[in-house]
Scaffold this active site. Structure first.
Site, PDB file in Angstrom:
ATOM      1  N   GLU B  47     -30.912 -13.447  -2.456  1.00 55.67           N
ATOM      2  CA  GLU B  47     -29.542 -13.804  -2.064  1.00 55.67           C
ATOM      3  C   GLU B  47     -29.592 -14.857  -0.950  1.00 55.67           C
ATOM      4  O   GLU B  47     -30.432 -14.772  -0.059  1.00 55.67           O
ATOM      5  CB  GLU B  47     -28.852 -12.539  -1.540  1.00 55.67           C
ATOM      6  N   ASN B 116     -20.280 -15.641  -2.512  1.00 56.14           N
ATOM      7  CA  ASN B 116     -21.709 -15.349  -2.408  1.00 56.14           C
ATOM      8  C   ASN B 116     -22.210 -15.311  -3.852  1.00 56.14           C
ATOM      9  O   ASN B 116     -21.902 -14.379  -4.596  1.00 56.14           O
ATOM     10  CB  ASN B 116     -21.896 -13.997  -1.699  1.00 56.14           C
ATOM     11  N   LYS B 133     -20.598 -12.343  -6.039  1.00 51.16           N
ATOM     12  CA  LYS B 133     -20.741 -10.976  -5.526  1.00 51.16           C
ATOM     13  C   LYS B 133     -19.419 -10.210  -5.590  1.00 51.16           C
ATOM     14  O   LYS B 133     -18.388 -10.698  -5.096  1.00 51.16           O
ATOM     15  CB  LYS B 133     -21.250 -11.054  -4.088  1.00 51.16           C
ATOM     16  N   GLU B 152     -19.676 -10.933   6.391  1.00 50.64           N
ATOM     17  CA  GLU B 152     -19.561 -11.336   4.981  1.00 50.64           C
ATOM     18  C   GLU B 152     -18.119 -11.289   4.494  1.00 50.64           C
ATOM     19  O   GLU B 152     -17.699 -12.122   3.690  1.00 50.64           O
ATOM     20  CB  GLU B 152     -20.432 -10.438   4.093  1.00 50.64           C
ATOM     21  N   CYS B 178     -27.176  -7.972  -3.560  1.00 50.94           N
ATOM     22  CA  CYS B 178     -27.308  -7.178  -2.335  1.00 50.94           C
ATOM     23  C   CYS B 178     -26.536  -5.859  -2.399  1.00 50.94           C
ATOM     24  O   CYS B 178     -26.938  -4.945  -3.091  1.00 50.94           O
ATOM     25  CB  CYS B 178     -26.894  -8.022  -1.135  1.00 50.94           C
ATOM     26  N   ASN B 203     -30.235  -9.427   1.343  1.00 56.36           N
ATOM     27  CA  ASN B 203     -30.531  -9.548   2.774  1.00 56.36           C
ATOM     28  C   ASN B 203     -30.035  -8.254   3.406  1.00 56.36           C
ATOM     29  O   ASN B 203     -28.818  -8.033   3.469  1.00 56.36           O
ATOM     30  CB  ASN B 203     -29.747 -10.704   3.407  1.00 56.36           C
TER      31      ASN B 203
END
Lengths: 327, 327
Positions: B47, B116, B133, B152, B178, B203
């Site tokens: 990612e 993302n 994402k 995020e 993630c 991450n």
């Protein structure tokens, strides 16, 4: 009432085909009394805890699509009421000791339905809730190529009720049975209802005939699914086996009490009758439910529509041949 | 085309705030060439593989509810097109070597949306599919009490597209990013679409500020969710970390390739740039998809309605105060 619940996971070793309910109930009483001595609030017995695991035999003379012929022996494995004379001593002793319990058994209803059932009984001896198995594994018809049968789909109907939760022991309790534990939907439905402890009994033969490559992984898979279900829903999970070699069939033991962190906090070390206990803090659930797994904040149901709109890839393709291309 | 895919999971160590894309792409190229030497068909990068993990800082001067002020540095972490001049060498070299790859990066669309994102590129250099994402973790607003931020939810919108699968490398491929990996719905949606390999970059800071009791369990949880997702859907899962100490923040490594059995078949042993490879037989999926997890035969969508009808317990109670009593 404290939010700490002392739980006893009461693993059973094999139950012979000729063993009577009265003999089995004596074994349950022994475990129940041990649990009382160890301060348990709740004792969890496994799936189909009163008899041998009878789906391993073809016990009727039906044609391929249903039961028929002499079902005398088959019927003998079901309970027509609960409690009944054979199990009343368990209810009486639990009430005397002020312990709740969870018990799995085969249920034959007055109108002829057959379910793989579990009940949760409070410390006062009253039934708090019941559950009928949703995910019935195995097969419907006699398959002579197998070393032993797994005729659960012949002998049990799928639950028409689904999953639920019950307020008990100062928390929110749910139940699932055996194969249910392999399906993430099981934990999630109850997770959405705020469950804090899920009780799961199981009978799991170590020889999975359709794919023997899975055999050496049975213990791993058993813990994997229950640990993931616990963690992903921030709930305690109590998995209790009927293990050992029963009528020539070896079954998984590995009874375990699992924290909302996914950690195993107590585990059986034998394949026979064995009580393992843990003090379970129900408030520990919030460490997950209110942070990483704050469902209301982070879940995206609109992205999950397939989960409830189709059974599987084949139904999907039949409904819309282009659907499998992209969700 | 064979149904065996040789996969390289290309873990990255830290990327500094001052490190340029060109420098990072050089690292990716080194891993890509190693993968070619080891016979890989596909290399999986993590990612946000092109820059430092920038959500750890407040990078704009917005009020509480949105971005504002100088977003120059923030914007510098996003890609406006893909490929672009900085990443073109990766596409060129992959095409030359006839290797596919998976790459995660921050996407800024022409109309100003921030996602993302990950893409899957075939061995011919063409983009096979992209994914944004779905489950965005962290928080929207600056929280000064944290040792570092996890913004995020400030810097990325949730995907409006959801999960999908793509025919590539002789099989059915899917992507997740993630935090998606912690949600069983992620795997299940793709499982229902017949996925055979899910690529997941991550991450994951080892310090989870909202509940530090989870910190020592990060590695366990990481593998637990991916192994369960693989097993319960009969799919390969490739989980690839950006790990190590990046700008003072320690992140999980533990890159792993996981079989449909749930077994880890390859795992990183460092916290830096490291390639681990495995030969993945996509036909192995059927051992699970056609037996224990034959969804069409065993799933019961009518019992899962809560999964798509509510976000969580709070929404449920708000919608119907009695609903939490029983499903």
């Amino acid at each position: 009432m404290t939010r700490e619940v002392v739980v006893g996971a009461a693993q059973l070793g094999p139950i012979g085909r000729a063993e009577s309910r009265e003999e089995v109930v004596e074994r349950l009483l022994t475990l129940l009394r041990s649990a009382a001595e160890r301060g348990c609030d709740l004792v969890v017995f496994p799936e189909l805890a009163l008899t041998t695991f009878f789906p391993r035999w073809l016990l009727d003379e039906g044609d391929e699509s249903g039961l028929a012929g002499d079902t005398t022996e088959l019927d003998s494995y079901y309970e027509r009421e609960m409690p009944n004379p054979a199990t009343q001593p368990l209810f009486d002793e639990a009430r005397r000791l002020q312990i709740g319990f969870h018990l799995g058994y085969a249920e034959l209803t007055p109108d002829g339905h057959r379910y793989n059932t579990a009940i949760l009984v409070g410390p006062d001896g009253d039934v708090v809730g019941s559950y009928r198995k949703v995910h019935i594994p195995g097969h419907e018809r006699h398959e002579p190529w197998r070393q032993f049968q797994h005729l659960e789909r012949r002998y049990f109907e799928e639950s028409p009720d689904g999953f639920g939760v019950h307020e008990a022991f100062g928390g929110v309790f749910g139940m699932a049975i055996c194969n249910d534990r392999r399906w993430p939907e099981t934990y999630r439905v109850m997770g959405l209802l705020g469950v804090e402890m899920i009780l799961i009994g199981y009978n799991t033969p170590l020889n999975y005939a359709p794919d023997p490559s899975q055999n050496p992984l049975q213990a791993f898979h058993n813990h994997l699914v229950m640990q993931a279900g616990a963690y992903q829903n921030g709930t305690w999970v109590v998995g209790v086996a009927k293990g050992g070699v029963e009528e020539g069939v070896e079954s998984l033991a590995q009874t375990a009490i699992i924290a909302p962190s996914g950690q195993i906090v107590a585990q059986a070390t034998t394949i026979g009758d064995e009580l393992v206990t843990a003090t379970c803090d129900l408030d520990m659930c919030d460490r997950y439910k209110k942070t990483l797994f704050d469902f209301d904040r982070y879940r995206r149901p609109e992205m999950y529509t397939l989960l409830t709109s189709t059974t599987g890839p084949q139904a999907l393709v039949e409904a819309d041949p282009d659907a499998a291309e992209h969700a």
